[in-house]
Design a protein around this motif. Sequence first.
Motif, PDB file in Angstrom:
ATOM      1  N   CYS A   1      47.397  44.411 -20.838  1.00 39.86           N
ATOM      2  CA  CYS A   1      48.336  44.396 -21.590  1.00 39.86           C
ATOM      3  C   CYS A   1      48.688  43.158 -22.535  1.00 39.86           C
ATOM      4  CB  CYS A   1      49.687  44.077 -20.499  1.00 39.86           C
ATOM      5  SG  CYS A   1      51.424  43.846 -21.124  1.00 39.86           S
ATOM      6  N   ALA A   2      49.261  43.397 -23.586  1.00 41.91           N
ATOM      7  CA  ALA A   2      49.267  42.312 -24.917  1.00 41.91           C
ATOM      8  C   ALA A   2      50.120  40.953 -24.177  1.00 41.91           C
ATOM      9  CB  ALA A   2      49.601  43.020 -26.093  1.00 41.91           C
ATOM     10  N   LEU A   3      50.978  41.467 -23.357  1.00 49.60           N
ATOM     11  CA  LEU A   3      51.858  40.276 -22.909  1.00 49.60           C
ATOM     12  C   LEU A   3      50.989  39.492 -22.332  1.00 49.60           C
ATOM     13  CD1 LEU A   3      55.266  41.938 -22.079  1.00 49.60           C
ATOM     14  CD2 LEU A   3      54.855  40.429 -24.098  1.00 49.60           C
ATOM     15  N   GLU A   4      50.570  37.945 -22.505  1.00 52.28           N
ATOM     16  CA  GLU A   4      49.653  37.209 -21.805  1.00 52.28           C
ATOM     17  C   GLU A   4      50.404  36.251 -21.013  1.00 52.28           C
ATOM     18  OE1 GLU A   4      46.306  36.539 -24.129  1.00 52.28           O
ATOM     19  OE2 GLU A   4      45.516  38.400 -24.083  1.00 52.28           O
ATOM     20  N   ASN A   5      51.497  36.043 -21.410  1.00 48.77           N
ATOM     21  CA  ASN A   5      52.317  34.723 -20.795  1.00 48.77           C
ATOM     22  C   ASN A   5      52.905  34.842 -19.692  1.00 48.77           C
ATOM     23  OD1 ASN A   5      54.324  36.587 -21.845  1.00 48.77           O
ATOM     24  ND2 ASN A   5      55.355  34.745 -22.768  1.00 48.77           N
ATOM     25  N   ASP A   6      52.506  35.820 -18.776  1.00 47.43           N
ATOM     26  CA  ASP A   6      52.868  36.028 -17.330  1.00 47.43           C
ATOM     27  C   ASP A   6      51.735  36.571 -16.482  1.00 47.43           C
ATOM     28  OD1 ASP A   6      52.469  38.875 -17.915  1.00 47.43           O
ATOM     29  OD2 ASP A   6      54.703  39.330 -17.417  1.00 47.43           O
ATOM     30  N   ASP A   7      51.987  37.006 -15.211  1.00 47.88           N
ATOM     31  CA  ASP A   7      50.862  37.333 -14.234  1.00 47.88           C
ATOM     32  C   ASP A   7      50.502  38.761 -14.102  1.00 47.88           C
ATOM     33  OD1 ASP A   7      50.765  34.481 -12.969  1.00 47.88           O
ATOM     34  OD2 ASP A   7      52.723  34.947 -12.298  1.00 47.88           O
ATOM     35  N   PHE A   8      50.854  39.587 -15.012  1.00 45.25           N
ATOM     36  CA  PHE A   8      50.758  41.062 -14.823  1.00 45.25           C
ATOM     37  C   PHE A   8      49.488  41.435 -15.158  1.00 45.25           C
ATOM     38  CE2 PHE A   8      49.582  45.066 -17.122  1.00 45.25           C
ATOM     39  CZ  PHE A   8      50.136  45.906 -16.010  1.00 45.25           C
ATOM     40  N   ASN A   9      48.537  40.842 -15.872  1.00 46.27           N
ATOM     41  CA  ASN A   9      47.137  41.114 -16.309  1.00 46.27           C
ATOM     42  C   ASN A   9      46.201  40.841 -14.938  1.00 46.27           C
ATOM     43  OD1 ASN A   9      47.307  42.545 -18.758  1.00 46.27           O
ATOM     44  ND2 ASN A   9      47.329  40.736 -19.892  1.00 46.27           N
ATOM     45  N   ARG A  10      46.653  39.577 -14.533  1.00 52.58           N
ATOM     46  CA  ARG A  10      45.741  39.122 -13.100  1.00 52.58           C
ATOM     47  C   ARG A  10      46.021  40.320 -12.196  1.00 52.58           C
ATOM     48  NH1 ARG A  10      47.109  34.641 -15.607  1.00 52.58           N
ATOM     49  NH2 ARG A  10      49.103  34.354 -14.614  1.00 52.58           N
ATOM     50  N   VAL A  11      47.229  40.725 -11.969  1.00 50.41           N
ATOM     51  CA  VAL A  11      47.500  41.430 -10.950  1.00 50.41           C
ATOM     52  C   VAL A  11      47.123  43.126 -11.304  1.00 50.41           C
ATOM     53  CG1 VAL A  11      49.443  42.960  -9.575  1.00 50.41           C
ATOM     54  CG2 VAL A  11      49.723  40.297 -10.242  1.00 50.41           C
ATOM     55  N   PHE A  12      46.907  43.416 -12.392  1.00 46.20           N
ATOM     56  CA  PHE A  12      46.511  44.698 -12.842  1.00 46.20           C
ATOM     57  C   PHE A  12      44.937  44.898 -12.745  1.00 46.20           C
ATOM     58  CE2 PHE A  12      45.407  48.071 -15.697  1.00 46.20           C
ATOM     59  CZ  PHE A  12      45.834  49.205 -15.194  1.00 46.20           C
ATOM     60  N   ASP A  13      44.383  43.631 -12.918  1.00 42.75           N
ATOM     61  CA  ASP A  13      43.006  43.616 -12.854  1.00 42.75           C
ATOM     62  C   ASP A  13      42.537  44.038 -11.466  1.00 42.75           C
ATOM     63  OD1 ASP A  13      42.846  43.205 -15.355  1.00 42.75           O
ATOM     64  OD2 ASP A  13      42.163  41.059 -15.406  1.00 42.75           O
ATOM     65  N   LYS A  14      43.217  43.180 -10.474  1.00 40.45           N
ATOM     66  CA  LYS A  14      42.956  43.602  -9.124  1.00 40.45           C
ATOM     67  C   LYS A  14      43.194  44.989  -8.818  1.00 40.45           C
ATOM     68  CE  LYS A  14      42.521  39.033  -7.585  1.00 40.45           C
ATOM     69  NZ  LYS A  14      41.253  38.567  -6.821  1.00 40.45           N
ATOM     70  N   MET A  15      44.141  45.362  -9.237  1.00 38.68           N
ATOM     71  CA  MET A  15      44.387  46.900  -8.839  1.00 38.68           C
ATOM     72  C   MET A  15      43.169  47.753  -9.404  1.00 38.68           C
ATOM     73  SD  MET A  15      48.515  47.386 -10.142  1.00 38.68           S
ATOM     74  CE  MET A  15      48.644  48.969  -9.539  1.00 38.68           C
ATOM     75  N   ALA A  16      42.734  47.596 -10.588  1.00 39.60           N
ATOM     76  CA  ALA A  16      41.635  48.415 -11.122  1.00 39.60           C
ATOM     77  C   ALA A  16      40.553  48.219 -10.497  1.00 39.60           C
ATOM     78  CB  ALA A  16      41.665  47.631 -12.853  1.00 39.60           C
ATOM     79  N   GLU A  17      40.209  46.926 -10.009  1.00 39.46           N
ATOM     80  CA  GLU A  17      38.897  46.515  -9.101  1.00 39.46           C
ATOM     81  C   GLU A  17      38.906  47.321  -7.638  1.00 39.46           C
ATOM     82  OE1 GLU A  17      38.855  42.269  -9.208  1.00 39.46           O
ATOM     83  OE2 GLU A  17      38.489  42.254 -11.407  1.00 39.46           O
ATOM     84  N   ALA A  18      40.072  47.366  -7.215  1.00 39.89           N
ATOM     85  CA  ALA A  18      39.898  48.003  -5.880  1.00 39.89           C
ATOM     86  C   ALA A  18      39.847  49.651  -5.918  1.00 39.89           C
ATOM     87  CB  ALA A  18      41.642  47.659  -5.301  1.00 39.89           C
ATOM     88  N   ASP A  19      39.400  49.913  -4.687  1.00 38.52           N
ATOM     89  CA  ASP A  19      39.181  51.378  -4.357  1.00 38.52           C
ATOM     90  C   ASP A  19      40.694  51.965  -3.939  1.00 38.52           C
ATOM     91  OD1 ASP A  19      36.305  51.397  -4.533  1.00 38.52           O
ATOM     92  OD2 ASP A  19      36.232  49.836  -2.978  1.00 38.52           O
ATOM     93  N   GLY A  20      41.292  51.198  -3.274  1.00 43.94           N
ATOM     94  CA  GLY A  20      42.516  51.713  -2.722  1.00 43.94           C
ATOM     95  C   GLY A  20      43.759  50.673  -2.912  1.00 43.94           C
ATOM     96  N   ILE A  21      44.972  51.278  -3.069  1.00 48.14           N
ATOM     97  CA  ILE A  21      46.243  50.286  -3.692  1.00 48.14           C
ATOM     98  C   ILE A  21      47.179  50.745  -2.494  1.00 48.14           C
ATOM     99  CG2 ILE A  21      47.982  49.991  -5.454  1.00 48.14           C
ATOM    100  CD1 ILE A  21      45.663  50.823  -7.274  1.00 48.14           C
TER     101      ILE A  21
END
Length: 190
Positions: free
Chosen positions: A58-78
Motif C-alpha cells: 500500500c502507498a500509505l506508509e504512515n500507519d501499520d498496514f504494510n507491516r501487518v499485510f507483509d506478515k499475512m503474505a509471508e504466512a501459510d495460513g491466516i
Amino acid sequence: MKVVGINGSLRADGNTFILINTVFEELRKEGINTEMIQLFDKDIKPCRGCGACRNGSCALENDDFNRVFDKMAEADGIILGSPVYSADVSARMKALLERAGYVAAINPEILRHKAGAAVAAVRRGGGMTAVDTLNHFFLNKEIFVAGSTYWNMVYGKDSGDVLKDEEGMRNMKNLGQNMAYLLKKLHPED
C-alpha cells in the motif's frame, strides 16, 4: 509452516484473543508455528482506492498496514478474529480487510492458495455477519477456508466469558484441527 492470527479487538487479551489462541494450541500440537498480531495498538487507516498498490504494498506508509499485510503474505495460513461491533467486525479489522483486499485484488498471487479461518467473539447478535465478512475476504482472495462442526463464533460479554461457552470452545479446537489438516494437505513436504 506458519499461521498468523490477527485479533481485530480493541481489547489486547480479551475474548477474541482467547479464541485465536485456542485454535493456535491445536496448530502447535501439529508442529505448526503461530504468531499473533493484535490490532488494538495498530493504526490502520481506511483504503483511499488510489490503486498505487500495484507494486504489492500500500502507498500509505504512515500507519501499520504494510507491516501487518507483509506478515499475512509471508504466512501459510491466516486466522482473522474479531469481536462483533454494531453487528459486524471491528472498524480496525474492516480497514485492514479493505486495504488487504485491494492489494490482493491487484496482486492476486500474494494471498492465493493460503489456508484461512475466521472466528468471532459475540455477545448476542451479529455473529453470522462478522463471520461472513471475514470468510468473504478469504473466498474473494482464493484462500481455502477451514470450517468446523458449527459456526465459528463463541458467546461471551466480558473478557474470559467465552470460556463458559463449552460448545463454542470445542468448535474452536476442532477448527484448529481442521486448519492443521488443511495446511498439511496444502504443504505435504513441510
